[in-house]
Structures are given as structure tokens and as C-alpha cells.
Design an enzyme around this catalytic site. Structure first.
Site, short mmCIF file in Angstrom:
data_model
loop_
_atom_site.label_atom_id
_atom_site.label_comp_id
_atom_site.label_asym_id
_atom_site.label_seq_id
_atom_site.Cartn_x
_atom_site.Cartn_y
_atom_site.Cartn_z
N GLU A 89 0.85 -1.20 0.00
CA GLU A 89 0.00 0.00 0.00
C GLU A 89 0.88 1.25 0.00
OE1 GLU A 89 -3.62 1.78 2.79
OE2 GLU A 89 -1.97 0.67 3.71
N LYS A 192 -10.32 0.65 -1.07
CA LYS A 192 -10.21 0.38 0.36
C LYS A 192 -11.45 0.85 1.10
CE LYS A 192 -7.03 1.20 4.25
NZ LYS A 192 -5.78 1.90 4.66
N CYS A 225 -4.65 -3.16 4.07
CA CYS A 225 -4.24 -2.67 5.38
C CYS A 225 -5.32 -2.78 6.46
CB CYS A 225 -3.74 -1.23 5.24
SG CYS A 225 -2.66 -0.72 6.62
#
Length: 450
Positions: A89, A192, A225
Site C-alpha cells: 500500500e 479500500k 491494510c
């Protein structure tokens, strides 16, 4: 056994006088049912003042520095036979941007579910897609699937409705994973869902559940993440049967419970999945910790204090966990002339041959021949002796275990257990004869009349 039941079995070639440690959901595939994966922990080259806006040429010049490193790692990965390569990321542009200062780092990424585009071979189709083009050509040049993370710009028509999720500037900015096939085709785009103090990005209007397919390992799911700590999308993917997850991250380690490799491994074990995790390396931000995790093995890297502040490429051979592919090649090296085909099977529904009744079945059976079409036929003899474990969660407490050896010899399972949550486990080892059938046969009596 009906044809519909029979076709749900997965094939496995087993050679006589060999041992398989476990079976059906708990099986550790051997080398032939595997692929080579790589993750790169990247010492990202940062914009020294990310809150100051750059021109597009200046932003591109910055990103190309990181992409040059990506290219070097792709070369190294290809030399080791890597089939899928994952970058972290924020690895291309860095982090700590404002909403406005990141603008010239953004590229509009088309949805591969709606259109087919190969940025490498069709570079003129869209403007301002230099990063997409370079990543696509990287995948194509080195003949591997490539996953990277970048910043996406999507138009958002302003609406008068005050409840609209459209930002006031009329655009969405997303933290985004992109996936390129080995020929450069864009095959995956994921936004995300769970942002972690990321002022530059928006949360998508709805959580996205994004997967992509590969010829060597089947289906992978995409997360980023902070997503790993939430039901959406991580556990949603797992509940849909996705057992291979791609995880670019810029994870700041938080001991004692949330060090990067600590929780990466924990998720792999707890959810029974493969996790390909690529982190940033940045000592100031306490970022390090990447790995290739399966329920059976770990290859990880975690920098220590005093280590050089540099990237690290991890490469490992990984068992295929996609249930639609894994059974096609659970193969063992032959010993002697005899070989037998087995099927790992799971079925839930109505049995319709010689009566109608509801069942849930988890079974390992010998097939009549070496062709998958023979699986489910009646067979009485076998030579393959196995150590195995069958395990499944049943919707009934009425589950009946059996181990039938060659020539109708019954064997007593070494262990049989039913847990409070309905998980049933049968283990057996040191067989006296070849395995014909090992079965957990669940009867759903309450569904017989439906």
C-alpha cells in the site's frame, strides 16, 4: 449417489503405500498443487512535503522513482519463477497527502468488471494513465500476475440531496489495489473500505467484494491494510469461500497485539487462508513486516533495530487453497506400479437416488478408475493406506462416521469429536487395509419434507 452429488467431488491421485496427513479442508497440498508467490517490502521514496501540490510531470517523476524499484524486483521475481507478485500500500506515491495535494498523483482506473483494457497494448485509450501503463507492461514483460496499490480518481456528479455521499468537489478519491494479468490485462480494482486517518481518500459508497481468477491457483480476494481488522470486506470474502487473500499494507506496528507479522499470521491461521502480505519499510513510521502465510507454513520478514533501511523480496512456493482448483492436483510421487484416484467431496442437499432425504456429507472416496468421471461409482477394493482428518461444520447433530477399508473391512476411527458449534472431526491413522471410503454422513432429518 446421484450425478449431481458425484460431480461435486474433487479429484486427488494417491499412490499405494503412501500417507496423506489430512483431508478435505484440512489437507496440506503437496508440490504439484502449488504456485510461486512473491511479496515485496518496499522502502518507499517519499515526497518530502506531501501537503504541497505538485504538477502532474513532477508527480510522475516522483512515482517513476518507486516504479523503477518495482521493475527491478519484478526482474528478480521472474528469474525465480514467480507467478504472482504483490507490492505494498502507498508504495508508488507515499502517504500523508491532503485531499488537494494528492490530485496530480491520481489516475482514473476503469472498472475491469465493466470493460476490458490492457494499458500496455492500448496506451492511447485513456489520458493520464502512465502509472497503469507501466504496471501493465511490467506484468506483461515478466509474465506474472502483478498487484499494486495506487490512487484512483472517479467522477462523482454533484447532487442537491444533502444525504448524497458525493464529496463537495465532485470527485471520489480512492486508495486502490489494481491487478494485472500476466499479459498486462487489468483484471482487478478494489477500493479500500476501512481508511486509517487518510485525509486524501474517500470511503466507497458501498463495501466492495472483489476477487480475480488465475489459471495456476484459482481465486484470490483483495483487501488493504486496516481492512484486515473488519468484517467488510475480509471476513465477507472468507464466508464466500475465498481462501487466498492479497494484502498490500502500510502497517504501523503496535505491540503487544498488533505487530504486522503477528496479526498477518494470526489471520491466516484463524481464518484458514493464504495471505500474501506486502508492507512498507519505513523506520520512522515503525513500518516493517511482510510475509507469505498459509495454514501450514510461514515465510516472513521483520526488520530489526539497526538493520539497513532497505526493501526485501520474499518468494515462496504456496499450496493452492481455492477449493475449485486444489483437488485437481493433490498428487504424491508414485512408489511402485499401483496408483489410485481419490475424490475429496462435500455435499449438502437432497439425496434423490432410491429415496429422497436431506444430507450433509463430507467424504474421501476411492474412484473406480483414473478418470474423474469414475468418482462416485461403486468400488470394493483399494491399496492406498492413509493417515487423514475429515472435518466440517454440520447443520445437524446427527452425523455418522465411517471408515471402510478394502474388501469391506471396517476400521475404528482413532478420534471422533463433535464440538458445540457443530464442527465434527474424524481422525484416523495406521490403516490395516487400503481406504475405500472415509465419510462423515450427516442426516438433516428436519429438512426431509422440504
Amino acid at each position: 449417489m446421484s450425478l449431481s452429488e458425484r460431480t461435486m467431488f474433487l479429484s486427488v491421485i494417491v499412490f499405494s503405500s503412501l500417507s496423506v496427513s489430512k483431508a478435505l479442508g484440512q489437507t496440506e497440498p503437496v508440490v504439484d498443487s502449488s504456485y510461486i508467490a512473491a511479496v515485496y517490502e518496499h522502502n518507499v521514496i517519499l515526497n518530502p512535503d506531501p501537503r504541497v501540490s505538485l504538477s502532474r510531470p513532477a508527480a510522475l517523476q516522483h512515482m517513476q522513482q518507486n516504479l523503477d524499484i518495482y521493475e527491478q524486483q519484478a526482474v528478480r521475481a521472474a528469474q525465480q519463477g514467480v507467478q504472482i507478485l504483490v507490492f505494498p500500500e502507498d508504495g508508488i506515491q507515499g502517504f500523508n497527502f491532503s485531499r488537494s495535494s494528492i490530485f496530480n498523483y491520481l489516475e482514473t482506473i476503469p472498472d475491469p468488471q465493466e470493460e476490458s483494457w490492457n494499458p500496455c497494448t492500448e496506451p492511447g485509450k485513456y489520458n493520464n494513465t502512465e502509472v497503469l501503463q507501466r504496471l501493465s507492461c511490467m506484468a506483461r514483460r515478466y509474465n506474472l500476475y502483478l498487484v499494486a496499490n495506487m490512487a484512483d480518481l472517479q467522477p462523482c456528479p454533484l447532487k442537491t440531496d444533502p444525504s448524497s455521499s458525493c464529496p463537495s468537489d465532485g470527485r471520489w478519491q480512492f486508495n486502490t489495489n489494481v491487478v494485472f494479468r500476466s499479459d498486462g490485462l487489468l483484471v482487478g480494482r478494489y477500493h479500500k473500505n476501512n481508511l486509517y486517518f487518510e485525509a486524501a481518500f474517500d470511503t466507497p459508497p458501498q463495501p466492495e467484494i472483489i476477487t480475480f481468477d488465475t489459471p495456476f491457483a484459482g481465486r484470490f480476494g483483495l483487501i488493504i491494510c486496516f481492512d484486515i481488522l473488519f468484517y467488510e470486506p475480509t471476513i465477507h470474502l472468507v464466508t464466500k469461500g475465498v481462501r487466498q487473500l492479497i494484502f498490500p499494507t502500510a502497517w504501523m506496528n503496535q505491540l503487544p497485539l498488533l505487530d504486522a507479522i503477528q496479526f498477518q499470521h494470526a489471520l491466516s491461521l484463524g481464518a484458514n487462508v493464504t495471505l500474501l502480505a506486502a508492507n512498507i519499510r519505513n523506520d520512522q513510521m515503525i513500518m516493517t513486516g511482510s510475509g507469505i502465510y498459509t495454514p501450514f507454513s510461514v515465510k516472513s520478514h521483520h526488520a530489526q533495530k539497526g538493520d539497513p533501511d532497505e526493501g526485501r523480496l520474499l518468494v515462496a512456493r504456496v499450496p493452492v487453497l481455492d477449493p475449485l482448483l486444489a483437488g485437481q492436483s493433490y498428487r504424491l510421487i508414485p512408489q511402485g506400479d499401483s496408483k489410485e484416484l481419490y475424490a475429496l467431496g462435500a455435499f449438502g442437499g437432497t439425496h434423490t437416488v432410491n429415496g429422497r432425504y436431506a444430507v450433509q456429507v463430507c467424504a474421501l472416496v476411492r474412484c473406480a478408475g483414473l478418470d474423474t468421471s469414475s468418482c462416485g461409482q461403486e468400488i470394493e477394493e483399494a491399496e492406498s493406506k492413509m493417515d487423514f482428518q475429515l472435518e466440517g461444520r454440520f447443520g445437524s447433530r446427527y452425523v455418522y462416521p465411517s471408515v471402510l477399508a478394502s474388501k469391506f473391512v471396517l476400521e475404528q476411527p482413532k478420534h471422533f469429536e463433535t464440538a458445540p458449534d457443530g464442527t465434527v472431526t474424524m481422525k484416523h491413522s495406521n490403516m490395516t487395509g487400503g481406504l475405500v471410503t472415509a465419510c462423515l454422513y450427516g442426516r438433516m432429518y428436519h429438512l426431509d419434507n422440504e
